[in-house]
Design a protein around this motif. Structure first.
Motif, mmCIF file in Angstrom:
data_model
loop_
_atom_site.group_PDB
_atom_site.id
_atom_site.type_symbol
_atom_site.label_atom_id
_atom_site.label_comp_id
_atom_site.label_asym_id
_atom_site.label_seq_id
_atom_site.Cartn_x
_atom_site.Cartn_y
_atom_site.Cartn_z
ATOM 1 N N MET A 1 46.301 47.985 50.593
ATOM 2 C CA MET A 1 46.647 46.563 50.504
ATOM 3 C C MET A 1 46.017 45.921 49.263
ATOM 4 O O MET A 1 46.638 45.122 48.577
ATOM 5 N N GLN A 2 44.764 46.269 49.006
ATOM 6 C CA GLN A 2 44.069 45.719 47.854
ATOM 7 C C GLN A 2 44.725 46.178 46.557
ATOM 8 O O GLN A 2 44.814 45.405 45.584
ATOM 9 N N LYS A 3 45.204 47.411 46.532
ATOM 10 C CA LYS A 3 45.867 47.931 45.345
ATOM 11 C C LYS A 3 47.174 47.194 45.087
ATOM 12 O O LYS A 3 47.514 46.885 43.928
ATOM 13 N N ILE A 4 47.895 46.872 46.157
ATOM 14 C CA ILE A 4 49.146 46.122 46.009
ATOM 15 C C ILE A 4 48.871 44.729 45.453
ATOM 16 O O ILE A 4 49.578 44.245 44.562
ATOM 17 N N ALA A 5 47.827 44.101 45.978
ATOM 18 C CA ALA A 5 47.449 42.764 45.494
ATOM 19 C C ALA A 5 47.082 42.800 44.016
ATOM 20 O O ALA A 5 47.420 41.887 43.250
ATOM 21 N N LEU A 6 46.402 43.877 43.609
ATOM 22 C CA LEU A 6 46.002 44.032 42.207
ATOM 23 C C LEU A 6 47.229 44.167 41.307
ATOM 24 O O LEU A 6 47.303 43.566 40.228
ATOM 25 N N ILE A 7 48.212 44.952 41.770
ATOM 26 C CA ILE A 7 49.445 45.134 40.995
ATOM 27 C C ILE A 7 50.205 43.812 40.878
ATOM 28 O O ILE A 7 50.713 43.455 39.812
ATOM 29 N N LEU A 8 50.267 43.076 41.996
ATOM 30 C CA LEU A 8 50.977 41.794 41.993
ATOM 31 C C LEU A 8 50.313 40.789 41.042
ATOM 32 O O LEU A 8 50.994 40.055 40.319
ATOM 33 N N ARG A 9 48.985 40.779 41.027
ATOM 34 C CA ARG A 9 48.287 39.860 40.127
ATOM 35 C C ARG A 9 48.448 40.286 38.665
ATOM 36 O O ARG A 9 48.474 39.452 37.769
ATOM 37 N N SER A 10 48.560 41.592 38.432
ATOM 38 C CA SER A 10 48.807 42.066 37.069
ATOM 39 C C SER A 10 50.201 41.646 36.601
ATOM 40 O O SER A 10 50.387 41.232 35.445
ATOM 41 N N LEU A 11 51.174 41.718 37.499
ATOM 42 C CA LEU A 11 52.524 41.261 37.166
ATOM 43 C C LEU A 11 52.543 39.752 36.935
ATOM 44 O O LEU A 11 53.249 39.253 36.049
ATOM 45 N N ALA A 12 51.750 39.035 37.733
ATOM 46 C CA ALA A 12 51.647 37.586 37.551
ATOM 47 C C ALA A 12 51.030 37.258 36.193
ATOM 48 O O ALA A 12 51.453 36.317 35.517
ATOM 49 N N LEU A 212 46.872 41.558 25.182
ATOM 50 C CA LEU A 212 47.873 42.311 25.930
ATOM 51 C C LEU A 212 47.278 43.145 27.058
ATOM 52 O O LEU A 212 47.971 43.947 27.671
ATOM 53 N N ASN A 213 45.992 42.969 27.332
ATOM 54 C CA ASN A 213 45.367 43.665 28.449
ATOM 55 C C ASN A 213 45.684 42.898 29.729
ATOM 56 O O ASN A 213 44.963 41.991 30.127
ATOM 57 N N ILE A 214 46.793 43.257 30.377
ATOM 58 C CA ILE A 214 47.272 42.474 31.523
ATOM 59 C C ILE A 214 46.752 42.984 32.862
ATOM 60 O O ILE A 214 47.053 42.395 33.895
ATOM 61 N N MET A 215 45.993 44.076 32.856
ATOM 62 C CA MET A 215 45.493 44.604 34.114
ATOM 63 C C MET A 215 44.510 43.616 34.732
ATOM 64 O O MET A 215 43.484 43.289 34.145
ATOM 65 N N ALA A 216 44.850 43.116 35.902
ATOM 66 C CA ALA A 216 44.016 42.118 36.568
ATOM 67 C C ALA A 216 42.727 42.754 37.072
ATOM 68 O O ALA A 216 42.721 43.917 37.498
ATOM 69 N N PRO A 217 41.612 42.013 37.024
ATOM 70 C CA PRO A 217 40.361 42.533 37.582
ATOM 71 C C PRO A 217 40.423 42.569 39.108
ATOM 72 O O PRO A 217 41.364 42.052 39.728
ATOM 73 N N LYS A 218 39.431 43.169 39.709
ATOM 74 C CA LYS A 218 39.412 43.344 41.160
ATOM 75 C C LYS A 218 39.453 42.010 41.893
ATOM 76 O O LYS A 218 40.098 41.863 42.933
ATOM 77 N N HIS A 219 38.760 41.012 41.357
ATOM 78 C CA HIS A 219 38.729 39.683 41.962
ATOM 79 C C HIS A 219 39.358 38.669 41.022
ATOM 80 O O HIS A 219 39.354 38.859 39.796
ATOM 81 N N VAL A 220 39.887 37.591 41.571
ATOM 82 C CA VAL A 220 40.472 36.530 40.750
ATOM 83 C C VAL A 220 39.372 35.900 39.901
ATOM 84 O O VAL A 220 38.361 35.439 40.434
ATOM 85 N N PRO A 221 39.526 35.874 38.580
ATOM 86 C CA PRO A 221 38.496 35.271 37.720
ATOM 87 C C PRO A 221 38.404 33.759 37.946
ATOM 88 O O PRO A 221 39.423 33.073 38.082
ATOM 89 N N HIS A 222 37.199 33.255 37.982
ATOM 90 C CA HIS A 222 36.958 31.816 38.097
ATOM 91 C C HIS A 222 36.202 31.357 36.857
ATOM 92 O O HIS A 222 35.176 31.936 36.498
ATOM 93 N N PHE A 223 36.711 30.312 36.208
ATOM 94 C CA PHE A 223 36.046 29.723 35.053
ATOM 95 C C PHE A 223 35.283 28.480 35.492
ATOM 96 O O PHE A 223 35.860 27.566 36.093
ATOM 97 N N TYR A 224 33.989 28.460 35.193
ATOM 98 C CA TYR A 224 33.148 27.300 35.487
ATOM 99 C C TYR A 224 32.783 26.655 34.154
ATOM 100 O O TYR A 224 32.159 27.288 33.294
ATOM 101 N N ILE A 225 33.195 25.406 33.996
ATOM 102 C CA ILE A 225 33.027 24.723 32.715
ATOM 103 C C ILE A 225 32.268 23.421 32.922
ATOM 104 O O ILE A 225 32.639 22.605 33.770
#
Length: 277
Positions: A1-12, A212-225
């Protein structure tokens, strides 16, 4: 399931990059050309174009959030006694007095994110290499300066009411914070206040090497500014009688020390769930 989510986020991620690239082409050719015909005043046309870029970037950040590509958390740390800051939560001054906004640069999307919190009067210092390719048309129309622009060119832009956004590292952050002295030189010579902006990304390697490095990381990145209140050069370097070059060197060291202390604090606080974002 986690792998599928990773692929979907990479496509996103690929989808968002595609929208971004298409938008750059549309703004860079037909839109800029049409506006050049409709709006004859150069300054007014420049501000309209900056507004279009800002709106486009807001859409990209919004799209990235709902598609779990990355999330942005922004906080404006204001001085309670600074009435100007408390009346304006954007990254530019409404007083007409230009400021220099500086920021560290951990990822490729920092510029996109920061522009969603700016007014159209915020100019940006870009790399000179961007002014010789396709992007030169967009940069010229936006009135941006570059790192090889003369002091007179930068000063002329600021006299038009612009503030200036600079990434003092000159490139993306790699390891320790190390600033070039361009921002410090400008602030010292033109006597402009500096507004520090601190960026921390929860995934340190995210978009740090290639667009062009579209491979999504394991967790959704969060930017704190965090945007802090303006600081006067005289508060950072009290000695008024120093030569400009020496004064800029002291100012640059002060800013480097500030960022080296603040970024780890922001990382620690965000890991614990930073209140206020």
């Amino acid at each position: 399931m986690q792998k599928i989510a990773l692929i979907l986020r990479s496509l996103a991620t690929l989808t968002v990059f595609g929208v971004f690239s298409l938008g750059a082409v549309l703004l860079g050719v037909p839109v800029f050309f049409l506006l050049s015909l409709v709006i004859r005043n150069g300054r007014k046309r420049c501000l309209v174009l900056r507004g279009l870029v800002k709106s486009s970037f807001r859409f990209i950040v919004f799209l990235s959030g709902i598609m779990f590509v990355f999330r942005v958390h922004f906080r404006d740390v204001e001085d309670e006694n600074d009435s100007a800051a408390s009346s304006d939560r954007s990254l530019s001054s409404s007083s007409g007095r230009g400021r220099i906004y500086i920021s560290n640069h951990p990822t490729l999307v920092d510029y996109v994110i920061l522009l969603t919190h700016t007014e159209v009067t915020v100019n940006t210092m870009v790399k000179h290499s961007l002014t010789v390719g396709f992007m030169r048309h967009i940069i010229n129309h936006l009135g941006y300066v570059n790192n090889l622009s003369s002091l007179d060119e930068v000063s002329s832009s600021l006299e038009n009411g612009d503030s200036l956004l600079i990434f003092p590292e000159g490139s993306r952050t790699h390891g320790d914070i190390c600033f070039k002295r361009g921002a410090a030189n400008l602030a010292s010579r033109l006597d402009m206040d500096i507004v520090p902006i601190f960026i921390y990304c929860s995934e340190p390697e995210y978009l740090s090497r290639g667009f062009l490095n579209i491979m999504a990381p394991k967790h959704v990145p969060h930017f704190y500014i965090e945007r802090h209140r303006p600081i006067k050069v005289s508060d950072m370097v009290p000695e008024d009688n120093l030569p400009p070059a020496i004064r800029a060197r002291h100012l640059n060291r002060y800013l480097e020390k500030m960022y080296r202390e603040k970024i780890p604090e922001l990382k620690s606080a965000s890991d614990e769930g930073l209140a206020g974002f």
